[in-house]
Design an enzyme around this catalytic site. Structure first.
Site, PDB file in Angstrom:
ATOM      1  N   GLY A   1       0.845  -1.181   0.000  1.00  0.00           N
ATOM      2  CA  GLY A   1       0.000   0.000   0.000  1.00  0.00           C
ATOM      3  C   GLY A   1       0.881   1.232   0.000  1.00  0.00           C
ATOM      4  O   GLY A   1       1.796   1.356   0.824  1.00  0.00           O
ATOM      5  N   ALA A   2       0.621   2.150  -0.935  1.00  0.00           N
ATOM      6  CA  ALA A   2       1.544   3.274  -1.143  1.00  0.00           C
ATOM      7  C   ALA A   2       1.840   4.079   0.121  1.00  0.00           C
ATOM      8  O   ALA A   2       3.006   4.324   0.442  1.00  0.00           O
ATOM      9  CB  ALA A   2       1.002   4.178  -2.255  1.00  0.00           C
TER      10      ALA A   2
ATOM     11  N   ASP B   1      -1.630   4.593  -6.330  1.00  0.00           N
ATOM     12  CA  ASP B   1      -0.195   4.573  -6.062  1.00  0.00           C
ATOM     13  C   ASP B   1       0.519   5.768  -6.680  1.00  0.00           C
ATOM     14  O   ASP B   1       1.606   6.129  -6.235  1.00  0.00           O
ATOM     15  CB  ASP B   1       0.415   3.274  -6.583  1.00  0.00           C
ATOM     16  CG  ASP B   1       0.060   2.099  -5.702  1.00  0.00           C
ATOM     17  OD1 ASP B   1       0.900   1.722  -4.876  1.00  0.00           O
ATOM     18  OD2 ASP B   1      -1.061   1.573  -5.817  1.00  0.00           O
TER      19      ASP B   1
END
Length: 339
Positions: free
Chosen positions: A57-58, A230
């Protein structure tokens, strides 16, 4: 570490913790069947954790990288090397580079300043998620039925979530009736992580095979597709987990609205459009096998892009901690980022 919260909104668990000069990460590869925290004491170890999907997860990747940089500062290691090793771990998530550049700007300020900055990045992300959740929930209407993809919650961020943060906030406000979670091949983040996370917080969720999304949309039961990001370019194009683009196309055809949730640190105004976003290609074995068991004929080639790009014209709204971007384009993105 004290974690900001809003009544009714805070997730019931933490995936990233900092204790006694070591980083603790919930191993997301083992969910939903095991909950194990792993300890890290160097940038190289954290880079491996990012690359191997212990943390994903960014926003969470950026937070973990900041702590990884601080770990090498505490140990007196070469910070240029720490930056390089961490930057090479995942090429698409712009939050990674944003966080590292923030840390590098303080590289001569001393170890305590770097630890404080990493903690600040973590805390700011949770605060941003809470604000984003309120902005996103404000446009949902009543008893919304939502389809989401990949995992964008407390597991993917500092604590509350981006797309799942909006779902969390909306549910707490009585606006969300039900959530459909796409399984998200090949890593099954929707099946393993999103379904687990929503069940932890007692939010109604049903799992959906990726290939069943079109049939579900055809029934008219879904009001919104809400996903994370992202990287978002200057014109509002969005790179997100592979499969997002096809969901946006399906949503457009069936009259389902699309919302992208991301902090402003996910925006990359240096790129004019999604055509310039580097797309990470992961090993073919992730497609041809499942948890180590082959599911394709031996020697069968496979492609495995980790992300795709959704054009801005397929997106109805981008929710950020600064507010909403309706019908994103160059002008609306620039206006919000200038706030």
């Amino acid at each position: 570490m004290s974690v900001p919260s809003v009544a009714g909104h805070r997730a019931s668990f933490h995936a990233i913790e900092w204790h006694h000069h070591s980083l603790h990460l919930l191993d997301q590869r083992l969910l939903p069947h095991q909950q194990q925290m792993l300890h890290y004491r160097s940038a190289a170890e954290v880079a491996d954790a990012i690359r191997d999907m212990v943390v994903r997860g960014a926003p969470a990747i950026g937070i973990a990288a900041a702590y990884g940089y601080a770990l090498d500062a505490l140990a007196g290691r070469d910070l240029h090397q720490a930056f390089r090793v961490l930057a090479e771990s995942r090429p698409t998530a712009v939050n990674l580079f944003w966080a590292l550049e923030r840390m590098a700007a303080l590289s001569h300020a001393g170890t305590e300043a770097l630890v404080a900055e990493a903690r600040r990045i973590h805390e700011e992300d949770i605060i941003a998620n809470l604000a984003m959740g309120q902005f996103g929930a404000s446009v949902l209407g009543e008893k919304a039925v939502i389809y989401t993809h990949c995992n964008t919650g407390a597991l993917a961020t500092g604590g509350h979530g981006t797309a799942l943060g909006i779902i969390r906030s909306g549910y707490a406000d009585g606006k969300v009736q039900e959530v459909f979670a796409g399984e998200t091949r090949p890593w099954l983040q929707g099946a393993r992580l999103t379904a687990w996370e929503l069940l932890q917080d007692k939010i109604p969720v049903s799992l959906v095979c990726d290939g069943a999304a079109a049939q579900l949309f055809r029934t008219g039961k879904v009001d919104w597709v809400i996903v994370g990001a992202d990287r978002i370019t200057a014109n509002g194009d969005v790179a997100n987990k592979i499969g997002t683009y096809s969901l946006a196309v399906l949503a457009k055809h069936h009259g389902v609205k699309v919302m992208v949730a991301a902090p402003t640190s996910t925006f990359d105004p240096t790129l004019d459009s999604g055509a310039a976003i580097p797309i990470e290609q992961r090993p073919a074995e992730e497609v041809t096998s499942l948890f180590g068991q082959p599911i394709a004929p031996a020697g069968c080639p496979a492609i495995n892009p980790s992300f795709d790009v959704t054009p801005a014209e397929l997106i109805d709204v981008i929710a950020t901690e600064k507010g909403l971007i309706m019908n994103p384009d160059h002008d609306s993105v620039a206006l919000l980022l200038a706030r």
